[in-house]
Design an enzyme around this catalytic site. Structure first.
Site, PDB file in Angstrom:
ATOM      1  N   TYR A 140       0.750  -1.114   0.103  1.00  0.00           N
ATOM      2  CA  TYR A 140      -0.006  -0.025   0.064  1.00  0.00           C
ATOM      3  C   TYR A 140       0.992   1.256  -0.096  1.00  0.00           C
ATOM      4  O   TYR A 140       0.682   2.285  -0.793  1.00  0.00           O
ATOM      5  CB  TYR A 140      -0.868   0.002   1.073  1.00  0.00           C
ATOM      6  CG  TYR A 140      -1.650   1.357   1.474  1.00  0.00           C
ATOM      7  CD1 TYR A 140      -2.547   1.759   0.433  1.00  0.00           C
ATOM      8  CD2 TYR A 140      -1.303   2.036   2.521  1.00  0.00           C
ATOM      9  CE1 TYR A 140      -3.157   2.962   0.581  1.00  0.00           C
ATOM     10  CE2 TYR A 140      -1.805   3.409   2.731  1.00  0.00           C
ATOM     11  CZ  TYR A 140      -2.878   3.713   1.771  1.00  0.00           C
ATOM     12  OH  TYR A 140      -3.498   5.119   2.092  1.00  0.00           O
ATOM     13  N   ASN A 169      -3.674  10.108  10.106  1.00  0.00           N
ATOM     14  CA  ASN A 169      -4.891   9.403  10.254  1.00  0.00           C
ATOM     15  C   ASN A 169      -6.187  10.546   9.996  1.00  0.00           C
ATOM     16  O   ASN A 169      -6.208  11.250  10.951  1.00  0.00           O
ATOM     17  CB  ASN A 169      -4.866   8.685  11.830  1.00  0.00           C
ATOM     18  CG  ASN A 169      -3.903   7.702  11.819  1.00  0.00           C
ATOM     19  OD1 ASN A 169      -2.701   7.770  11.532  1.00  0.00           O
ATOM     20  ND2 ASN A 169      -4.489   6.554  12.109  1.00  0.00           N
ATOM     21  N   HIS A 188     -10.205   1.483  10.772  1.00  0.00           N
ATOM     22  CA  HIS A 188      -9.806   2.769  11.568  1.00  0.00           C
ATOM     23  C   HIS A 188     -10.318   2.840  12.957  1.00  0.00           C
ATOM     24  O   HIS A 188     -11.581   2.542  13.115  1.00  0.00           O
ATOM     25  CB  HIS A 188      -9.967   3.993  10.672  1.00  0.00           C
ATOM     26  CG  HIS A 188      -9.334   3.948   9.455  1.00  0.00           C
ATOM     27  ND1 HIS A 188      -9.902   4.922   8.079  1.00  0.00           N
ATOM     28  CD2 HIS A 188      -8.387   3.764   8.943  1.00  0.00           C
ATOM     29  CE1 HIS A 188      -9.045   4.577   7.184  1.00  0.00           C
ATOM     30  NE2 HIS A 188      -7.928   3.605   7.385  1.00  0.00           N
ATOM     31  N   ARG A 281       0.608  -6.226  16.205  1.00  0.00           N
ATOM     32  CA  ARG A 281       0.379  -6.454  14.954  1.00  0.00           C
ATOM     33  C   ARG A 281       1.564  -6.370  14.241  1.00  0.00           C
ATOM     34  O   ARG A 281       2.320  -5.176  14.485  1.00  0.00           O
ATOM     35  CB  ARG A 281      -0.823  -5.703  14.104  1.00  0.00           C
ATOM     36  CG  ARG A 281      -2.071  -6.035  14.510  1.00  0.00           C
ATOM     37  CD  ARG A 281      -3.185  -5.239  13.726  1.00  0.00           C
ATOM     38  NE  ARG A 281      -3.028  -3.769  13.800  1.00  0.00           N
ATOM     39  CZ  ARG A 281      -3.817  -3.053  13.645  1.00  0.00           C
ATOM     40  NH1 ARG A 281      -4.926  -3.306  13.176  1.00  0.00           N
ATOM     41  NH2 ARG A 281      -3.523  -1.571  13.698  1.00  0.00           N
TER      42      ARG A 281
HETATM   43  N1  LIG Z   1      -8.506   7.499   5.272  1.00  0.00           N
HETATM   44  C1  LIG Z   1      -7.405   7.772   5.820  1.00  0.00           C
HETATM   45  O1  LIG Z   1      -7.239   7.790   7.296  1.00  0.00           O
HETATM   46  C2  LIG Z   1      -6.274   7.708   4.906  1.00  0.00           C
HETATM   47  C3  LIG Z   1      -4.931   7.989   5.118  1.00  0.00           C
HETATM   48  C4  LIG Z   1      -3.851   8.052   4.458  1.00  0.00           C
HETATM   49  C5  LIG Z   1      -4.093   8.361   3.075  1.00  0.00           C
HETATM   50  N2  LIG Z   1      -5.528   8.198   2.583  1.00  0.00           N
HETATM   51  C6  LIG Z   1      -5.800   8.156   1.160  1.00  0.00           C
HETATM   52  O2  LIG Z   1      -6.784   8.780   0.812  1.00  0.00           O
HETATM   53  C7  LIG Z   1      -7.552   8.493  -0.293  1.00  0.00           C
HETATM   54  C8  LIG Z   1      -9.046   8.467   0.305  1.00  0.00           C
HETATM   55  O3  LIG Z   1      -9.242   7.555   1.305  1.00  0.00           O
HETATM   56  P1  LIG Z   1     -10.602   7.379   2.005  1.00  0.00           P
HETATM   57  O4  LIG Z   1     -10.332   6.907   3.492  1.00  0.00           O
HETATM   58  O5  LIG Z   1     -11.654   8.418   1.565  1.00  0.00           O
HETATM   59  O6  LIG Z   1     -10.993   6.015   1.221  1.00  0.00           O
HETATM   60  P2  LIG Z   1     -12.594   5.330   0.555  1.00  0.00           P
HETATM   61  O7  LIG Z   1     -12.368   3.950   0.356  1.00  0.00           O
HETATM   62  O8  LIG Z   1     -13.485   5.863   1.468  1.00  0.00           O
HETATM   63  O9  LIG Z   1     -12.667   6.256  -0.940  1.00  0.00           O
HETATM   64  C9  LIG Z   1     -11.976   5.745  -1.957  1.00  0.00           C
HETATM   65  C10 LIG Z   1     -13.017   5.757  -3.086  1.00  0.00           C
HETATM   66  O10 LIG Z   1     -12.395   5.803  -4.264  1.00  0.00           O
HETATM   67  C11 LIG Z   1     -13.285   4.928  -5.192  1.00  0.00           C
HETATM   68  N3  LIG Z   1     -12.399   4.093  -6.069  1.00  0.00           N
HETATM   69  C12 LIG Z   1     -11.667   3.249  -5.592  1.00  0.00           C
HETATM   70  N4  LIG Z   1     -10.897   2.654  -6.877  1.00  0.00           N
HETATM   71  C13 LIG Z   1     -11.475   3.326  -7.841  1.00  0.00           C
HETATM   72  C14 LIG Z   1     -11.524   3.270  -9.276  1.00  0.00           C
HETATM   73  N5  LIG Z   1     -10.589   2.234  -9.680  1.00  0.00           N
HETATM   74  N6  LIG Z   1     -12.091   3.845 -10.123  1.00  0.00           N
HETATM   75  C15 LIG Z   1     -13.074   4.629  -9.708  1.00  0.00           C
HETATM   76  N7  LIG Z   1     -13.233   5.068  -8.242  1.00  0.00           N
HETATM   77  C16 LIG Z   1     -12.389   4.107  -7.434  1.00  0.00           C
HETATM   78  C17 LIG Z   1     -14.114   4.186  -3.996  1.00  0.00           C
HETATM   79  O11 LIG Z   1     -15.171   3.536  -4.500  1.00  0.00           O
HETATM   80  C18 LIG Z   1     -14.267   5.281  -2.897  1.00  0.00           C
HETATM   81  O12 LIG Z   1     -15.523   6.024  -3.189  1.00  0.00           O
HETATM   82  C19 LIG Z   1      -7.192   6.942  -0.477  1.00  0.00           C
HETATM   83  O13 LIG Z   1      -6.415   7.164  -1.652  1.00  0.00           O
HETATM   84  C20 LIG Z   1      -6.373   6.580   0.750  1.00  0.00           C
HETATM   85  O14 LIG Z   1      -5.084   6.042   0.171  1.00  0.00           O
HETATM   86  C21 LIG Z   1      -6.579   7.798   3.486  1.00  0.00           C
END
Ligand SMILES: NC(=O)c1ccc[n+]([C@@H]2O[C@H](COP(=O)([O-])OP(=O)(O)OC[C@H]3O[C@@H](n4cnc5c(N)ncnc54)[C@H](O)[C@@H]3O)[C@@H](O)[C@H]2O)c1
Length: 328
Positions: A140, A169, A188, A281
């Site tokens: 990842y 986070n 989370h 973990r």
């Molecule tokens: N949530 C966190 O704490 C966190 C921390 C660090 C980085 N991030 C990054 O932030 C971004 C958003 O995170 P999130 O928590 O909102 O995740 P999430 O899973 O809620 O949102 C991701 C969205 O992308 C869409 N998606 C995934 N693959 C796709 C594809 N191939 N085509 C079209 N749509 C697609 C999903 O349906 C979803 O709606 C991610 O890239 C994640 O790596 C999140």
């Protein structure tokens, strides 16, 4: 501006679209609903499709005069990335590159990317600034670092300017209760703790109470989702003003242990939360705290909802909405 938000039906992307609309931007959402919710898109122009669907991308870039792309779409489960790395490299890297190539074809040259603290791997010092060595310890984190590297090459060769925002986070929810976090499965900490408070789960597992931290549990930096979004808004402005490609760490610069989060959640909710102490973990660093001074200086960004209890209170209000939805 006309902004394409990829992943705009997901947790962070849906908060972003609300903020962009409020600032007067035209927002177009592309999401395949792998983990997002159609309801979170509201009445915005919505293309329900995969980001690698070139025909749909063509349609979007031809129909809307896109100025910038915000890219939230990604798979986010660290453990799954270890057991199925192909899935992560395909979605997070290969498909992202197709988006970038399409942007280049349509001469759209501003891109904001959701990166992560996971690109740093096990910290050699903390708080973590942008110059910290980047040695991700799972696919990842590597998938996100690869995109950052691709972006540097695309700027040199094609003039595509980008801002990579490395979230620590993300937590909390829209204070008006319109959108919030609902990952399936949820991994989370704060939503899991609140599910234990609401009765949607029996208990919360604490993985490791023998770390070299004050109370033995892991320490993380929690940042309100709306504060993450305001950093994107500032990054958009920065790029529009001609800013050079950059990467910024985003967090509050304060760490809270797992046990402190549970205690804070008990105070906010007024509920007793049952915890189960488990062994560590693999791959969990003891402490991850962001040094976000560069974002504060260059993007003139300042978190507005930094108090832990405010973050948890917003997430708790959202958990109660989810409970009502499930009960209904
Ligand atoms: N949530 C966190 O704490 C966190 C921390 C660090 C980085 N991030 C990054 O932030 C971004 C958003 O995170 P999130 O928590 O909102 O995740 P999430 O899973 O809620 O949102 C991701 C969205 O992308 C869409 N998606 C995934 N693959 C796709 C594809 N191939 N085509 C079209 N749509 C697609 C999903 O349906 C979803 O709606 C991610 O890239 C994640 O790596 C999140």
């Amino acid at each position: 501006m006309n902004i394409l938000v990829i992943g705009g039906a997901g947790y962070i992307g849906s908060h972003m679209t609300l903020q962009l609309v409020q600032s007067g931007h035209q927002v177009i959402v592309l999401d395949n609903l792998y983990s997002g919710q159609a309801a979170a898109v509201g009445s915005l122009p919505f293309y329900e499709a995969d980001m690698a669907d070139i025909a749909v991308l063509d349609q979007i870039f031809q129909n809307h005069d896109i100025d910038a792309v915000m890219h939230f779409a990604g798979y986010i489960e660290v453990a799954e990335s270890v057991s199925d790395p192909a899935k992560y490299y395909q979605n997070n890297v290969v498909k992202t590159q197709q988006v970038l190539d399409t942007m280049c074809r349509y001469k759209v040259k501003q891109f904001i990317f959701s990166s992560t603290a996971a690109i740093f791997g096990n910290p050699s010092y903390t708080p973590i600034d942008e110059t910290h060595p980047k040695q991700p310890v799972n696919p990842y984190g590597r998938s996100k670092l690869m995109v950052e590297q691709i972006l540097a090459d695309y700027e040199n060769a094609y003039g595509l300017r980008s801002v990579c925002l490395r979230y620590f986070n993300a937590a909390g929810a829209d204070p008006l209760g319109r959108v919030g976090e609902c990952h399936q499965p949820e991994t989370h900490l704060i939503p899991l703790v609140l599910q234990a408070a609401s009765g949607r789960r029996q208990s919360i597992s604490v993985f490791g109470v023998d770390y070299d931290t004050e109370d033995g549990s892991c320490v993380r930096d929690y940042i309100h989702v709306n504060d993450l979004c305001s950093a994107h808004s500032n990054a958009l402005h920065y790029l529009a003003e001609g800013g050079a490609s950059s990467a910024f760490n985003l967090g509050n610069g304060a760490g809270f242990s797992v046990l402190e989060i549970i205690q804070a959640a008990e105070r906010v909710t007024g509920k007793a939360i049952k915890l189960i102490k488990e062994t560590r973990r693999a791959g969990d660093p003891a402490i991850l705290i962001a040094d976000a001074s560069l974002a504060k200086e260059v993007l003139t960004w300042q978190p507005q909802r930094a108090a832990l209890e405010d973050i948890i209170a917003d997430a708790w209000a959202w958990e109660q909405i989810l409970c009502a939805t499930h009960a209904g």
